[in-house]
Design a protein around this motif. Structure first.
Motif, PDB file in Angstrom:
ATOM      1  N   ALA A 156      16.746 -21.346  -4.450  1.00 20.41           N
ATOM      2  CA  ALA A 156      15.876 -20.323  -4.241  1.00 20.41           C
ATOM      3  C   ALA A 156      15.294 -19.921  -5.532  1.00 20.41           C
ATOM      4  CB  ALA A 156      16.633 -19.128  -3.648  1.00 20.41           C
ATOM      5  N   HIS A 157      13.991 -19.267  -5.398  1.00 22.31           N
ATOM      6  CA  HIS A 157      13.274 -18.747  -6.356  1.00 22.31           C
ATOM      7  C   HIS A 157      13.075 -17.284  -6.085  1.00 22.31           C
ATOM      8  CE1 HIS A 157       9.470 -19.356  -4.525  1.00 22.31           C
ATOM      9  NE2 HIS A 157       9.862 -20.421  -3.989  1.00 22.31           N
ATOM     10  N   LYS A 158      12.425 -16.562  -6.832  1.00 26.25           N
ATOM     11  CA  LYS A 158      12.135 -15.038  -6.750  1.00 26.25           C
ATOM     12  C   LYS A 158      11.128 -14.997  -5.739  1.00 26.25           C
ATOM     13  CE  LYS A 158       8.808 -14.619 -10.592  1.00 26.25           C
ATOM     14  NZ  LYS A 158       8.859 -14.077 -11.973  1.00 26.25           N
ATOM     15  N   GLY A 159      10.237 -15.712  -5.534  1.00 24.59           N
ATOM     16  CA  GLY A 159       9.134 -15.614  -4.548  1.00 24.59           C
ATOM     17  C   GLY A 159       9.919 -15.779  -2.953  1.00 24.59           C
ATOM     18  N   LYS A 160      11.193 -15.955  -2.866  1.00 20.81           N
ATOM     19  CA  LYS A 160      11.759 -16.030  -1.505  1.00 20.81           C
ATOM     20  C   LYS A 160      12.252 -14.685  -0.959  1.00 20.81           C
ATOM     21  CE  LYS A 160      11.508 -20.498  -0.574  1.00 20.81           C
ATOM     22  NZ  LYS A 160      11.098 -21.229   0.802  1.00 20.81           N
ATOM     23  N   PHE A 161      12.410 -13.822  -1.990  1.00 23.06           N
ATOM     24  CA  PHE A 161      13.179 -12.686  -1.855  1.00 23.06           C
ATOM     25  C   PHE A 161      12.210 -11.284  -1.662  1.00 23.06           C
ATOM     26  CE2 PHE A 161      16.002 -15.635  -3.933  1.00 23.06           C
ATOM     27  CZ  PHE A 161      16.856 -15.840  -2.834  1.00 23.06           C
ATOM     28  N   GLY A 162      10.852 -11.619  -1.341  1.00 24.88           N
ATOM     29  CA  GLY A 162      10.146 -10.288  -1.159  1.00 24.88           C
ATOM     30  C   GLY A 162       9.635  -9.713  -2.471  1.00 24.88           C
ATOM     31  N   HIS A 163       8.389  -8.950  -2.120  1.00 18.56           N
ATOM     32  CA  HIS A 163       7.895  -8.297  -3.253  1.00 18.56           C
ATOM     33  C   HIS A 163       7.605  -6.773  -2.793  1.00 18.56           C
ATOM     34  CE1 HIS A 163       4.694  -8.128  -6.861  1.00 18.56           C
ATOM     35  NE2 HIS A 163       5.340  -6.817  -6.495  1.00 18.56           N
ATOM     36  N   VAL A 164       8.223  -5.922  -3.543  1.00 19.02           N
ATOM     37  CA  VAL A 164       8.293  -4.500  -2.895  1.00 19.02           C
ATOM     38  C   VAL A 164       7.418  -3.476  -3.691  1.00 19.02           C
ATOM     39  CG1 VAL A 164       9.507  -2.328  -2.515  1.00 19.02           C
ATOM     40  CG2 VAL A 164      10.654  -4.557  -2.068  1.00 19.02           C
ATOM     41  N   LEU A 165       6.291  -2.964  -2.947  1.00 16.16           N
ATOM     42  CA  LEU A 165       5.386  -2.086  -3.798  1.00 16.16           C
ATOM     43  C   LEU A 165       5.929  -0.573  -3.550  1.00 16.16           C
ATOM     44  CD1 LEU A 165       2.638  -1.601  -5.145  1.00 16.16           C
ATOM     45  CD2 LEU A 165       1.422  -1.209  -2.975  1.00 16.16           C
ATOM     46  N   VAL A 166       6.555   0.006  -4.563  1.00 12.23           N
ATOM     47  CA  VAL A 166       6.765   1.349  -4.401  1.00 12.23           C
ATOM     48  C   VAL A 166       5.572   2.274  -4.981  1.00 12.23           C
ATOM     49  CG1 VAL A 166       8.192   2.990  -5.477  1.00 12.23           C
ATOM     50  CG2 VAL A 166       9.095   0.663  -5.071  1.00 12.23           C
ATOM     51  N   VAL A 167       5.059   3.108  -3.958  1.00 15.19           N
ATOM     52  CA  VAL A 167       4.295   4.159  -4.119  1.00 15.19           C
ATOM     53  C   VAL A 167       5.071   5.570  -4.400  1.00 15.19           C
ATOM     54  CG1 VAL A 167       2.239   5.313  -3.438  1.00 15.19           C
ATOM     55  CG2 VAL A 167       2.513   3.077  -3.059  1.00 15.19           C
ATOM     56  N   ALA A 168       5.295   6.095  -5.439  1.00 17.39           N
ATOM     57  CA  ALA A 168       5.993   7.142  -5.671  1.00 17.39           C
ATOM     58  C   ALA A 168       5.700   7.796  -7.025  1.00 17.39           C
ATOM     59  CB  ALA A 168       7.577   6.712  -5.739  1.00 17.39           C
ATOM     60  N   GLY A 169       6.322   9.019  -7.271  1.00 17.72           N
ATOM     61  CA  GLY A 169       6.086   9.763  -8.648  1.00 17.72           C
ATOM     62  C   GLY A 169       4.995  10.388  -8.523  1.00 17.72           C
ATOM     63  N   CYS A 228       1.682   4.081  -9.253  1.00 13.91           N
ATOM     64  CA  CYS A 228       1.865   5.865  -9.530  1.00 13.91           C
ATOM     65  C   CYS A 228       0.812   6.245  -9.996  1.00 13.91           C
ATOM     66  CB  CYS A 228       3.093   5.956 -10.376  1.00 13.91           C
ATOM     67  SG  CYS A 228       2.800   4.941 -11.840  1.00 13.91           S
ATOM     68  N   PRO A 229       0.554   7.603  -9.987  1.00 10.52           N
ATOM     69  CA  PRO A 229      -0.540   8.291 -10.828  1.00 10.52           C
ATOM     70  C   PRO A 229      -0.746   7.639 -12.445  1.00 10.52           C
ATOM     71  CG  PRO A 229       0.670   9.932  -9.503  1.00 10.52           C
ATOM     72  CD  PRO A 229       1.526   8.646  -9.678  1.00 10.52           C
ATOM     73  N   ALA A 230      -1.615   7.561 -12.849  1.00  9.30           N
ATOM     74  CA  ALA A 230      -1.904   6.747 -14.013  1.00  9.30           C
ATOM     75  C   ALA A 230      -1.275   7.509 -15.125  1.00  9.30           C
ATOM     76  CB  ALA A 230      -3.460   6.642 -14.341  1.00  9.30           C
ATOM     77  N   SER A 231      -1.289   8.800 -15.088  1.00  8.17           N
ATOM     78  CA  SER A 231      -0.533   9.611 -16.258  1.00  8.17           C
ATOM     79  C   SER A 231       0.795   9.428 -16.199  1.00  8.17           C
ATOM     80  CB  SER A 231      -0.957  11.028 -15.836  1.00  8.17           C
ATOM     81  OG  SER A 231      -0.421  11.620 -14.857  1.00  8.17           O
ATOM     82  N   THR A 255       3.978  -2.199 -12.983  1.00  6.55           N
ATOM     83  CA  THR A 255       3.538  -0.811 -12.904  1.00  6.55           C
ATOM     84  C   THR A 255       1.852  -1.015 -12.474  1.00  6.55           C
ATOM     85  OG1 THR A 255       3.133  -0.396 -15.116  1.00  6.55           O
ATOM     86  CG2 THR A 255       5.141   0.161 -14.114  1.00  6.55           C
ATOM     87  N   GLU A 256       1.368  -0.290 -11.781  1.00  3.62           N
ATOM     88  CA  GLU A 256      -0.055  -0.365 -11.381  1.00  3.62           C
ATOM     89  C   GLU A 256      -0.614   1.363 -11.308  1.00  3.62           C
ATOM     90  OE1 GLU A 256      -2.182  -2.598 -10.723  1.00  3.62           O
ATOM     91  OE2 GLU A 256      -1.047  -4.505 -10.793  1.00  3.62           O
ATOM     92  N   ALA A 257      -1.551   1.527 -12.107  1.00  2.00           N
ATOM     93  CA  ALA A 257      -2.151   2.881 -12.420  1.00  2.00           C
ATOM     94  C   ALA A 257      -2.864   3.129 -10.828  1.00  2.00           C
ATOM     95  CB  ALA A 257      -2.871   2.993 -13.413  1.00  2.00           C
ATOM     96  N   LEU A 303      -1.411  11.899  -6.848  1.00  2.00           N
ATOM     97  CA  LEU A 303      -2.389  11.120  -6.444  1.00  2.00           C
ATOM     98  C   LEU A 303      -3.688  11.454  -5.495  1.00  2.00           C
ATOM     99  CD1 LEU A 303      -0.053   8.477  -4.734  1.00  2.00           C
ATOM    100  CD2 LEU A 303      -1.145   8.249  -6.785  1.00  2.00           C
ATOM    101  N   SER A 304      -4.692  10.848  -5.696  1.00  2.00           N
ATOM    102  CA  SER A 304      -6.000  11.284  -5.041  1.00  2.00           C
ATOM    103  C   SER A 304      -6.184  10.632  -3.884  1.00  2.00           C
ATOM    104  CB  SER A 304      -7.301  11.100  -6.052  1.00  2.00           C
ATOM    105  OG  SER A 304      -7.311   9.666  -5.996  1.00  2.00           O
ATOM    106  N   ALA A 305      -6.703  11.196  -2.840  1.00  4.76           N
ATOM    107  CA  ALA A 305      -7.036  10.636  -1.460  1.00  4.76           C
ATOM    108  C   ALA A 305      -7.610   8.956  -1.717  1.00  4.76           C
ATOM    109  CB  ALA A 305      -7.900  11.286  -0.813  1.00  4.76           C
ATOM    110  N   GLY A 306      -8.454   8.862  -2.790  1.00  2.00           N
ATOM    111  CA  GLY A 306      -9.213   7.486  -3.116  1.00  2.00           C
ATOM    112  C   GLY A 306      -8.111   6.526  -3.574  1.00  2.00           C
ATOM    113  N   SER A 307      -6.855   6.697  -3.830  1.00  2.00           N
ATOM    114  CA  SER A 307      -5.917   5.677  -4.379  1.00  2.00           C
ATOM    115  C   SER A 307      -5.517   4.918  -3.062  1.00  2.00           C
ATOM    116  CB  SER A 307      -4.693   6.477  -4.878  1.00  2.00           C
ATOM    117  OG  SER A 307      -3.927   7.255  -3.768  1.00  2.00           O
TER     118      SER A 307
END
Length: 529
Positions: A253-266, A293-296, A310-312, A321-325
């Protein structure tokens, strides 16, 4: 994705009686044989688990029905094993059920110390002979009662309760309705309840469950076939029922087999919620985890957990977070498997608007928690529109969040947690995890898994954020939503139990649950194949 149905059924009183009838009438198992197995099984458990039982006086208090018959079998087996035992039958022998009458004669054949009491005067005479240190076996009433008990039975229950005796119950503490969480009259409070064949709702749901103490299931010879025919939609979720839900990891197995979680939080001052959610996902085997998360606060999150990406996201002037996010999150989901959204986001109107949009339109399965749920609660139509979501949804409210979603009070949710969770699942079309003592995991068709793990020490800041990450990881790894939720809830609770054993319930924090997640996975899921 796969679903594995391996749990212990919770049977209503009528379902239990129907399973009993099927075993007797369709499969030809003699009813006396079932009664003998029940009584012998409980007697055996008492001999194994009660220290110095042979130095105590055991008093078995029997009713006139089959529960009383079970009690007579218990008394007989204990007497044969050398335990000082006395049986009190609260009925005229002529009034006993046929199987109980047979076991009364068998008890007499063993020269058992036996008395019958048919009124309060007779009962008072019997009660005066019970030493204060006696172990009482409650075999008065079984699963057939409805409403409050009265008359001699009520007096016996009240006297035993006032006497402060150590009591164990046969099948169900007398006075409880097998199917109800409510207590409507006098009821025995047992230290241990030995329930027959399968647990009943009254043993599971408070306040009735508080009368049962610890409960243990005694097999009595009713085949699984007879139980399965009842098609129960309630299951007890313990270690045995979750084993095998998570496939073993292949050696290649490799990491691509175990899913990628996107956490929108903070949000401002709440970066920790995002970190705890991400760590929960990482510790639950997700191959990759990204926090959006929020860029700041992006840098604050990145430095706390080296393994996350991480993604801003666009934010308001106040840092929420703004509505445009929402559009950016949709883009990110194109290369992720699961969304975990809500912890620490706050309830700024712009943020809530983005959350509601994502809750409906996100093209991946999503776990919605905390401020994600609060955002839905701000719009009365959100639950109904959630039924049209683009992918499966799992909601993980605590009672207060569930109350806001249902537009009721927290007290009303807690007064009937099962009904509240089922209503929320039906309205939203989502799998619902109603957190709390005996966390409930509910499907839209009303099927419910009642969780066995967890403890009061888990009522601490961030515990729910960890659970969000755990469930999201299991969903990303390919489990069906219901299985991801129930396995995640059990493992999270088991990790909490391990933390409480190490630290005590008062000192533990959410990070301690994370520390013990690995041990929970080792104990309850598959190894490498």
């Amino acid at each position: 994705m796969r679903t594995i149905l391996t749990s212990m059924e919770i049977l209503t009183g009528e379902q239990m009686r129907a399973a009993d009838r099927h075993a007797i009438e369709a499969l030809g198992i003699p009813s006396l044989e079932l009664m003998e197995a029940a009584g012998a099984g409980i007697a055996g458990e008492l001999l194994r688990s009660e220290p110095d039982l042979r130095k105590k006086t055991v008093t078995v208090v029997c009713g006139k029905g089959n529960n009383g018959g079970d009690g007579l079998v218990i008394a007989r087996h204990l007497a044969v094993a050398g335990v000082p035992v006395r049986a009190i039958v609260l009925a005229d022998p002529e009034a006993l059920s046929p199987d109980a009458a047979v076991n009364l004669e068998r008890a007499r054949g063993e020269s058992l110390d036996l008395e019958c009491a048919t009124d309060e005067i007779g009962w008072k005479r019997c009660l005066e002979k019970i030493p204060a240190e006696a172990l009482i076996v409650d075999a008065l009433l079984g699963t057939g009662i409805r409403g409050a008990v009265y008359g001699l039975t009520a007096r016996v229950i009240e006297d035993l309760t006032r006497g402060g005796f150590d009591i164990v119950a046969v099948d169900l503490p007398s006075g409880l309705n097998a199917d109800s969480h409510q207590v409507v009259g006098p009821a025995i409070t047992a230290r241990v309840t030995y329930t027959l064949c399968r647990p009943k709702p009254a043993l599971i749901f408070p306040p009735a469950a508080r009368h049962a103490g610890e409960w243990r299931t005694i097999p009595i010879g009713i085949p699984d076939e007879s139980v399965a025919m009842q098609a129960s939609n309630m299951t007890w979720q313990d270690a045995a029922s979750v084993r095998g839900l998570l496939p073993a990891r292949a050696h290649d197995a490799h990491k691509g087999k175990f899913g990628h979680v996107l956490v929108v939080a903070g949000g401002p001052g709440r970066a920790g919620a995002a970190v705890l959610t991400a760590r929960g996902a990482l510790r639950s085997g997700a191959g990759l985890v990204t926090v959006a998360c929020p860029a700041s606060i992006r840098a604050e999150i990145a430095v706390q957990q080296a393994e996350v990406m991480t993604e801003a996201l666009l934010e308001s002037s106040e840092g929420w977070l703004s509505a445009g996010s929402a559009a950016r999150v949709q883009d990110l989901l194109g290369t992720r498997d699961t969304l975990a959204i809500g912890p620490g986001l706050g309830t700024d109107p712009e943020t809530a608007k983005a959350v509601r949009l994502l809750a409906i339109s996100a093209r991946r399965g999503a776990v919605i928690d905390a401020d994600g749920l609060n955002a839905l609660a701000l719009d009365p139509e959100s639950l109904l529109t959630l039924r049209e979501a683009a992918a499966p949804r799992i909601l993980t409210p605590h009672p207060g969040e569930a109350a806001r979603l249902l537009r009721v009070t927290t007290h009303e949710v807690q007064a009937d947690r099962l009904a509240a969770a089922r209503t929320l699942a039906e309205r939203s079309g989502a799998v619902v995890v109603l957190k709390g003592n005996r966390t409930l995991v509910v499907k839209t068709d009303g099927a419910v898994a009642v969780n066995a793990s967890g403890n009061p020490g888990m009522a601490t800041a961030g515990s729910g954020d960890v659970l969000t990450g755990v469930v999201a990881a299991l969903l990303a790894r390919g489990l069906e939503p219901f299985d991801a939720a129930r396995l995640g809830v059990f493992l999270h609770g088991d990790a909490g139990d391990r933390a409480a054993q190490r630290l005590g319930p008062d000192a533990m924090i959410a990070s301690d649950i994370l520390t013990d997640l690995s041990a929970a996975f080792v104990a309850h899921t598959g190894a490498v194949s």
